[in-house]
Write an enzyme that holds these catalytic residues in place. Structure first.
Site, PDB file in Angstrom:
ATOM      1  N   ASP A  49      28.404  44.556  36.466  1.00  0.00           N
ATOM      2  CA  ASP A  49      29.512  44.610  37.429  1.00  0.00           C
ATOM      3  C   ASP A  49      29.753  46.058  37.821  1.00  0.00           C
ATOM      4  OD1 ASP A  49      31.825  42.246  38.082  1.00  0.00           O
ATOM      5  OD2 ASP A  49      32.338  44.301  38.638  1.00  0.00           O
ATOM      6  N   LYS A  54      36.041  45.979  33.663  1.00  0.00           N
ATOM      7  CA  LYS A  54      35.561  44.625  33.332  1.00  0.00           C
ATOM      8  C   LYS A  54      34.439  44.710  32.300  1.00  0.00           C
ATOM      9  CE  LYS A  54      36.540  41.639  37.254  1.00  0.00           C
ATOM     10  NZ  LYS A  54      36.030  40.638  38.157  1.00  0.00           N
ATOM     11  N   GLU A 176      26.789  26.667  41.402  1.00  0.00           N
ATOM     12  CA  GLU A 176      27.585  26.363  40.192  1.00  0.00           C
ATOM     13  C   GLU A 176      28.683  25.393  40.575  1.00  0.00           C
ATOM     14  OE1 GLU A 176      30.871  27.377  40.062  1.00  0.00           O
ATOM     15  OE2 GLU A 176      30.755  28.468  41.978  1.00  0.00           O
ATOM     16  N   GLU A 180      37.794  25.827  37.249  1.00  0.00           N
ATOM     17  CA  GLU A 180      38.582  26.743  36.426  1.00  0.00           C
ATOM     18  C   GLU A 180      39.509  25.953  35.507  1.00  0.00           C
ATOM     19  OE1 GLU A 180      40.313  29.964  38.634  1.00  0.00           O
ATOM     20  OE2 GLU A 180      38.489  30.185  39.820  1.00  0.00           O
ATOM     21  N   CYS A 285      37.723  28.315  45.722  1.00  0.00           N
ATOM     22  CA  CYS A 285      36.588  27.610  46.336  1.00  0.00           C
ATOM     23  C   CYS A 285      36.961  26.697  47.498  1.00  0.00           C
ATOM     24  CB  CYS A 285      35.848  26.817  45.269  1.00  0.00           C
ATOM     25  SG  CYS A 285      34.953  27.921  44.173  1.00  0.00           S
TER      26      CYS A 285
HETATM   27  C1  UDX Z   1      33.276  33.904  43.666  1.00  0.00           C
HETATM   28  C2  UDX Z   1      33.507  32.732  44.603  1.00  0.00           C
HETATM   29  O1  UDX Z   1      34.744  32.167  44.361  1.00  0.00           O
HETATM   30  C3  UDX Z   1      32.447  31.700  44.480  1.00  0.00           C
HETATM   31  O2  UDX Z   1      32.600  30.702  45.440  1.00  0.00           O
HETATM   32  C4  UDX Z   1      31.127  32.332  44.680  1.00  0.00           C
HETATM   33  O3  UDX Z   1      30.160  31.351  44.439  1.00  0.00           O
HETATM   34  C5  UDX Z   1      30.929  33.503  43.747  1.00  0.00           C
HETATM   35  O4  UDX Z   1      31.995  34.409  43.825  1.00  0.00           O
HETATM   36  P1  UDX Z   1      34.045  34.517  41.250  1.00  0.00           P
HETATM   37  O5  UDX Z   1      32.944  34.687  40.245  1.00  0.00           O
HETATM   38  O6  UDX Z   1      35.338  33.996  40.775  1.00  0.00           O
HETATM   39  O7  UDX Z   1      33.477  33.495  42.351  1.00  0.00           O
HETATM   40  O8  UDX Z   1      34.222  35.858  42.115  1.00  0.00           O
HETATM   41  P2  UDX Z   1      34.877  37.262  41.794  1.00  0.00           P
HETATM   42  O9  UDX Z   1      36.002  37.129  40.859  1.00  0.00           O
HETATM   43  O10 UDX Z   1      35.054  37.904  43.127  1.00  0.00           O
HETATM   44  O11 UDX Z   1      33.729  38.014  40.975  1.00  0.00           O
HETATM   45  C6  UDX Z   1      32.667  38.688  41.521  1.00  0.00           C
HETATM   46  C7  UDX Z   1      32.363  39.928  40.666  1.00  0.00           C
HETATM   47  O12 UDX Z   1      31.259  40.606  41.236  1.00  0.00           O
HETATM   48  C8  UDX Z   1      33.501  40.925  40.576  1.00  0.00           C
HETATM   49  O13 UDX Z   1      33.756  41.242  39.237  1.00  0.00           O
HETATM   50  C9  UDX Z   1      32.988  42.139  41.350  1.00  0.00           C
HETATM   51  O14 UDX Z   1      33.464  43.365  40.818  1.00  0.00           O
HETATM   52  C10 UDX Z   1      31.492  42.001  41.166  1.00  0.00           C
HETATM   53  N1  UDX Z   1      30.698  42.644  42.230  1.00  0.00           N
HETATM   54  C11 UDX Z   1      30.955  42.391  43.528  1.00  0.00           C
HETATM   55  C12 UDX Z   1      29.663  43.490  41.873  1.00  0.00           C
HETATM   56  O15 UDX Z   1      29.429  43.733  40.681  1.00  0.00           O
HETATM   57  N2  UDX Z   1      28.906  44.051  42.847  1.00  0.00           N
HETATM   58  C13 UDX Z   1      29.126  43.845  44.159  1.00  0.00           C
HETATM   59  O16 UDX Z   1      28.416  44.364  45.009  1.00  0.00           O
HETATM   60  C14 UDX Z   1      30.204  42.968  44.522  1.00  0.00           C
HETATM   61  C1  UDX Z   2      36.548  23.476  42.342  1.00  0.00           C
HETATM   62  C2  UDX Z   2      35.506  22.372  42.051  1.00  0.00           C
HETATM   63  O1  UDX Z   2      36.136  21.315  41.311  1.00  0.00           O
HETATM   64  C3  UDX Z   2      34.322  22.949  41.300  1.00  0.00           C
HETATM   65  O2  UDX Z   2      33.332  21.943  41.123  1.00  0.00           O
HETATM   66  C4  UDX Z   2      33.750  24.120  42.098  1.00  0.00           C
HETATM   67  O3  UDX Z   2      32.675  24.717  41.411  1.00  0.00           O
HETATM   68  C5  UDX Z   2      34.823  25.157  42.372  1.00  0.00           C
HETATM   69  O4  UDX Z   2      35.923  24.536  43.036  1.00  0.00           O
HETATM   70  P1  UDX Z   2      38.509  24.671  41.009  1.00  0.00           P
HETATM   71  O5  UDX Z   2      38.861  25.290  42.316  1.00  0.00           O
HETATM   72  O6  UDX Z   2      38.415  25.542  39.802  1.00  0.00           O
HETATM   73  O7  UDX Z   2      37.097  23.905  41.111  1.00  0.00           O
HETATM   74  O8  UDX Z   2      39.606  23.557  40.669  1.00  0.00           O
HETATM   75  P2  UDX Z   2      39.846  22.018  40.949  1.00  0.00           P
HETATM   76  O9  UDX Z   2      40.226  21.372  39.680  1.00  0.00           O
HETATM   77  O10 UDX Z   2      38.763  21.403  41.719  1.00  0.00           O
HETATM   78  O11 UDX Z   2      41.186  22.068  41.835  1.00  0.00           O
HETATM   79  C6  UDX Z   2      41.224  22.697  43.106  1.00  0.00           C
HETATM   80  C7  UDX Z   2      42.567  22.490  43.741  1.00  0.00           C
HETATM   81  O12 UDX Z   2      42.731  21.125  44.118  1.00  0.00           O
HETATM   82  C8  UDX Z   2      43.767  22.822  42.845  1.00  0.00           C
HETATM   83  O13 UDX Z   2      44.738  23.525  43.604  1.00  0.00           O
HETATM   84  C9  UDX Z   2      44.290  21.465  42.417  1.00  0.00           C
HETATM   85  O14 UDX Z   2      45.672  21.484  42.163  1.00  0.00           O
HETATM   86  C10 UDX Z   2      43.978  20.627  43.645  1.00  0.00           C
HETATM   87  N1  UDX Z   2      43.837  19.189  43.356  1.00  0.00           N
HETATM   88  C11 UDX Z   2      42.823  18.739  42.556  1.00  0.00           C
HETATM   89  C12 UDX Z   2      44.716  18.282  43.930  1.00  0.00           C
HETATM   90  O15 UDX Z   2      45.643  18.668  44.677  1.00  0.00           O
HETATM   91  N2  UDX Z   2      44.554  16.940  43.680  1.00  0.00           N
HETATM   92  C13 UDX Z   2      43.550  16.465  42.899  1.00  0.00           C
HETATM   93  O16 UDX Z   2      43.454  15.230  42.730  1.00  0.00           O
HETATM   94  C14 UDX Z   2      42.662  17.386  42.309  1.00  0.00           C
END
Ligand code: UDX
Ligand code: UDX
Length: 469
Positions: A49, A54, A176, A180, A285
């Site tokens: 990263d 981190k 993936e 969460e 997402c």
């Molecule tokens: C996100 C999105 O939500 C998901 O849909 C996508 O598939 C992948 O990225 P998440 O892992 O939660 O998921 O993202 P984020 O918390 O933004 O983490 C990305 C990490 O990459 C950060 O820690 C950031 O510092 C790092 N990064 C980003 C690098 O190391 N190099 C870069 O050039 C850009």
């Molecule tokens: C989602 C997908 O489930 C996962 O497969 C993908 O990789 C990333 O996006 P996440 O965003 O972590 O995961 O949470 P999820 O449990 O899917 O909930 C997303 C949102 O939908 C939340 O705000 C939740 O409150 C809402 N939700 C979910 C509803 O309002 N009703 C439901 O029945 C289920």
């Protein structure tokens, strides 16, 4: 949360039979949690990263974000020399057989996908590949719109490295599906693995890495793998917006949407999951992925009618909670409204696209004061709203938020909110509860003298009669 905790407590550190060197670029949810999954199965994983804090945190054996059970597992894997973190991308790429791109793909201001981090990390990987002789497989794990691997990642790596994809290095796309709050299950025991590959050699290598994971594995081409992620998330988001639309109709007819969806979900072709009506979906997402797919569709000349409707319903849904509170209190000017829950869902401190923000913004616009509490999400929410003009105070507990409040809105379903009783609500100036996630028993609360309203709730006899007049 309880379920997730008890499950992760049962996880013993597997010896695993993986034996590969893996680099995960990006220490967010996707990179760290998937990396933990590979390390748990016996591989040696390096998380890369750009953010030093981190990296330091992971090397000290802790997760940079909250996820049930993750700290414990990171600690064990770091101490067992299976997992480490670094800012040195070059060395991590040199040492790795598999390089996973897990950087963020945020939403641009116009709602389209922003591929800047994907481009820059592909370039960095390409630079690092220069001078290496071994065959390595580059795997896109970030959520990216169809054709991004071929049109953005491959050319960037080839240009920077002087190597040719398919001949000198392998290319895969491997989405993936982590949710969460329950992410470890998705990483350690996924329900499916999708392997999109440039050619058989790349796909076979990645399938080999996944050999210890026992679940269905689907081999497809690169674009199908990219699309599977968007179609999956958009379908789940559609189920939620559909339930919310039905909920709003149900309210008008004195029908409980939860009873309806219990019946609907019994059809095995539909299944009961993701039919929970409420204040809408948030998170890192669904909002961004549905929006990105809608944009990609329009760019390709296809009108995304369903996707647009899904987003429109979701944008409106938080205001339904505000309408319900106004329906009881009438004017909200000067009223104190307890907001229970700031993270986008329980068991996480993630506040990305949380429905709490539009609710609090709307309450502020109506002159109300929001008194907010969340077990984990408050620091991130404070950072998110820094500089915004919001009438907001923070409480140290749900009960403190309720003290002296004129109404409470439940925004997410942390287990401690599910345990709140009529006695707790009697601490309020007027005991009015708007249940944005339908976690409480409205009938018993109303019997105990609490005014209860919920999204898609049938209501008591009196409210039904009033509504039908
Ligand atoms: C996100 C999105 O939500 C998901 O849909 C996508 O598939 C992948 O990225 P998440 O892992 O939660 O998921 O993202 P984020 O918390 O933004 O983490 C990305 C990490 O990459 C950060 O820690 C950031 O510092 C790092 N990064 C980003 C690098 O190391 N190099 C870069 O050039 C850009
Ligand atoms: C989602 C997908 O489930 C996962 O497969 C993908 O990789 C990333 O996006 P996440 O965003 O972590 O995961 O949470 P999820 O449990 O899917 O909930 C997303 C949102 O939908 C939340 O705000 C939740 O409150 C809402 N939700 C979910 C509803 O309002 N009703 C439901 O029945 C289920």
């Amino acid at each position: 949360m309880d379920d997730a905790h008890s499950r992760t407590r049962r996880i013993n550190l597997s010896k695993g039979n993986g034996k590969h060197n893996i680099a995960m670029i990006g220490a967010g949810y996707v990179g760290l949690v998937s990396g933990v999954g590979f390390a748990y199965h016996g591989n040696r994983v390096t998380i890369v990263d750009v953010l030093e804090d981190k990296v330091e945190k992971i090397n000290k054996g802790a997760s940079p974000f909250y996820e049930p059970g993750l700290d414990d597992l990171v600690n064990k894997l770091v101490n067992g020399n299976k997992l480490r973190a670094t800012t040195d991308l070059d060395k991590a790429v040199h040492d790795a057989e598999f390089i996973f791109i897990c950087v963020g793909t945020p939403m641009s201001d116009d709602g389209a996908i922003n591929l800047d981090y994907i481009r820059s990390s592909a370039r960095s990987i390409g630079n690092a590949l220069k001078g290496t002789k071994d065959y390595k497989v580059i795997v896109a794990k970030s959520t990216i719109v169809p054709s991004t691997t071929e049109k953005v990642i491959v050319p960037a790596v080839e240009k920077a490295s002087g190597k040719i994809a398919g001949r000198d290095f392998g290319v895969c796309m491997n989405p993936e599906f982590l949710a969460e709050g329950d992410a470890l299950k998705g990483a350690l025991e996924p329900d499916r693995i999708v392997i999109g590959a440039l050619d058989n050699k790349s796909g076979d290598a990645l399938e080999g890495l996944y050999a210890p994971f026992k679940c269905p594995k689907l081999r497809v081409d690169l674009r199908a793998a990219e699309m599977i992620k968007y179609a999956s998330n958009s379908f789940l988001a559609t189920k939620i917006s559909f339930s919310n639309e039905v909920a709003n109709i149900c309210e008008k007819y004195g029908v409980d949407v939860y009873q309806v969806m219990d019946g609907v979900g019994l059809d095995f072709r539909i299944n009961p999951r993701f039919l929970r009506a409420g204040v809408g979906f948030g998170g890192s997402c669904f909002p961004k992925d549905v929006s990105a797919l809608a944009h990609a569709a329009e760019d390709a000349g296809v009108t995304p009618a369903i996707l647009k409707a899904v987003l429109e319903i979701n944008d409106r849904q938080p205001y339904r909670a505000v309408e319900l509170v106004e329906g009881v209190l009438r004017s909200l000017k000067g009223k104190r409204i307890a907001i229970l829950g700031l993270s986008f869902k329980p068991d996480t401190d993630d506040i990305r696209f949380t429905r709490a923000l539009p609710i609090i913004e709307a309450l502020t616009g109506k002159g109300a004061i929001s008194v907010a509490y969340d077990p984990k999400g408050m620091p991130n929410f404070k950072a998110l709203t820094k500089g915004k003009k919001l009438n907001i105070e923070y409480a140290n507990s749900a009960r403190e938020a309720l003290d002296g409040a004129d109404a409470a809105i439940i925004q997410n379903e942390w287990s401690e909110f599910k345990k709140l009783t009529a006695m707790d609500f009697k601490r309020m100036r007027t005991p009015v509860v708007i249940d944005g996630r339908r976690i409480l028993d409205g009938i018993s609360l109303e019997k105990a003298g609490v005014t209860y309203r919920g999204i898609g709730w049938k209501g008591n006899k009196e409210t039904i009669l009033k509504r039908l007049k």
